[in-house]
Enzyme design. Sequence first.
Site, short mmCIF file in Angstrom:
data_model
loop_
_atom_site.label_atom_id
_atom_site.label_comp_id
_atom_site.label_asym_id
_atom_site.label_seq_id
_atom_site.Cartn_x
_atom_site.Cartn_y
_atom_site.Cartn_z
N ASP A 192 0.83 -1.21 0.00
CA ASP A 192 0.00 0.00 0.00
C ASP A 192 0.87 1.27 0.00
O ASP A 192 1.97 1.26 0.54
CB ASP A 192 -0.91 -0.03 1.24
CG ASP A 192 -2.09 0.92 1.11
OD1 ASP A 192 -2.34 1.43 0.00
OD2 ASP A 192 -2.77 1.16 2.13
N ASN A 203 -11.00 -2.27 -5.39
CA ASN A 203 -10.22 -1.32 -6.19
C ASN A 203 -10.87 -0.95 -7.54
O ASN A 203 -10.49 0.04 -8.16
CB ASN A 203 -8.79 -1.83 -6.44
CG ASN A 203 -7.90 -1.80 -5.21
OD1 ASN A 203 -7.02 -2.65 -5.04
ND2 ASN A 203 -8.10 -0.84 -4.32
C1 IPE Z 1 -5.45 -2.71 -0.25
O1 IPE Z 1 -5.10 -1.38 -0.34
C2 IPE Z 1 -5.42 -3.36 -1.60
C3 IPE Z 1 -4.11 -3.49 -2.22
C4 IPE Z 1 -2.96 -3.18 -1.68
C5 IPE Z 1 -4.11 -4.06 -3.54
P1 IPE Z 1 -6.21 -0.22 -0.50
O2 IPE Z 1 -5.47 1.03 -0.60
O3 IPE Z 1 -7.14 -0.57 -1.60
O4 IPE Z 1 -7.01 -0.35 0.87
P2 IPE Z 1 -7.85 0.74 1.66
O5 IPE Z 1 -8.87 1.27 0.70
O6 IPE Z 1 -6.91 1.81 2.12
O7 IPE Z 1 -8.43 0.00 2.82
C1 IPE Z 2 -1.58 0.22 -3.34
O1 IPE Z 2 -1.34 1.57 -3.34
C2 IPE Z 2 -1.73 -0.37 -4.71
C3 IPE Z 2 -3.11 -0.73 -5.07
C4 IPE Z 2 -4.14 -0.69 -4.28
C5 IPE Z 2 -3.31 -1.17 -6.43
P1 IPE Z 2 -2.52 2.62 -3.38
O2 IPE Z 2 -2.87 2.88 -4.80
O3 IPE Z 2 -3.66 2.16 -2.53
O4 IPE Z 2 -1.83 3.88 -2.74
P2 IPE Z 2 -2.45 4.91 -1.71
O5 IPE Z 2 -3.01 4.11 -0.56
O6 IPE Z 2 -3.52 5.65 -2.44
O7 IPE Z 2 -1.32 5.77 -1.32
MG MG Z 3 -4.07 2.40 -0.58
#
Ligand code: IPE
Ligand code: IPE
Ligand code: MG
Length: 247
Positions: free
Chosen positions: A24, A72
């Site tokens: 993340d 997502n």
């Molecule tokens: C979890 O991260 C999913 C992945 C890392 C693929 P998110 O960024 O989607 O999770 P939330 O929305 O902060 O809980």
């Molecule tokens: C995790 O990074 C990757 C995916 C969920 C695909 P994020 O895209 O959630 O990054 P933040 O949480 O917005 O920084």
């Molecule tokens: Mg994230």
Amino acid sequence: MNFDKLIKEVDRDNLPTHVGIIMDGNGRWAKARGLPRIEGHKEGLKALENILEFNRYLMIPYLTVYAFSKENWSRDKEEVEFLMSMAVKVINDKLEEFKEKGVRFLHLGDKLGISDELVSMIDKLEKETSEGKLYTLCVAFNYGGRDEIVYAVKRILDDFASGKISRESISNDIISSYIYHPEVPDVDLIIRTSGEQRISNFMLWRAAYSEFYFTSVLWPDFKPYHFIEAIKDYQSRERRFGKVVKR
Ligand code: IPE
Ligand code: IPE
Ligand code: MG
């Protein structure tokens, strides 16, 4: 980076069998640099490649990375499309490398909802790396922990309806044998980067007794050194599984 030196810091006899990583913080990494979010995903992929390379020496037998959750899909179309095209590209780029290095690839997640092109590439990657003996890389893609349980329940009901299993035989072990790729064991350690301290629908069934490690490092900045920190922290813990441990 001297991997050998880093690896000496961990107890090789007490490695977790299965590590899950919630990668993340890509978006925030990009935002901090005034870049579009997709640049964060590109950099996140580099961080992942580095960790996978490192694991050839560390040798955690099962690594699961959370790459795309069911939730997502609710992101902007542009970002979702980028992540889907990145998946296609990664599979194209990695097929030969995984085969050569002996990395076995498994997909954890729902095939419904992903393009036919990507599904057939995922199937091909799984099939062609199935003999890989080095370690198993599971990619949680279009994955939801609750979905995984729903998937198991539906298949259990099918087998119940056809008389293959009885109501009385249903147990934890039976449910474990109906989830995605049941050969993948429970997850010993879950690492989440970016400072968030939540599970976000990852690995619910297999996480019953997982240890958790949270770090504020954003995923694109996550280095083998940070991975070792997480493993060392895990190794300092006492896993009790509900028992009273006598000292
Ligand atoms: C979890 O991260 C999913 C992945 C890392 C693929 P998110 O960024 O989607 O999770 P939330 O929305 O902060 O809980
Ligand atoms: C995790 O990074 C990757 C995916 C969920 C695909 P994020 O895209 O959630 O990054 P933040 O949480 O917005 O920084
Ligand atoms: Mg994230």
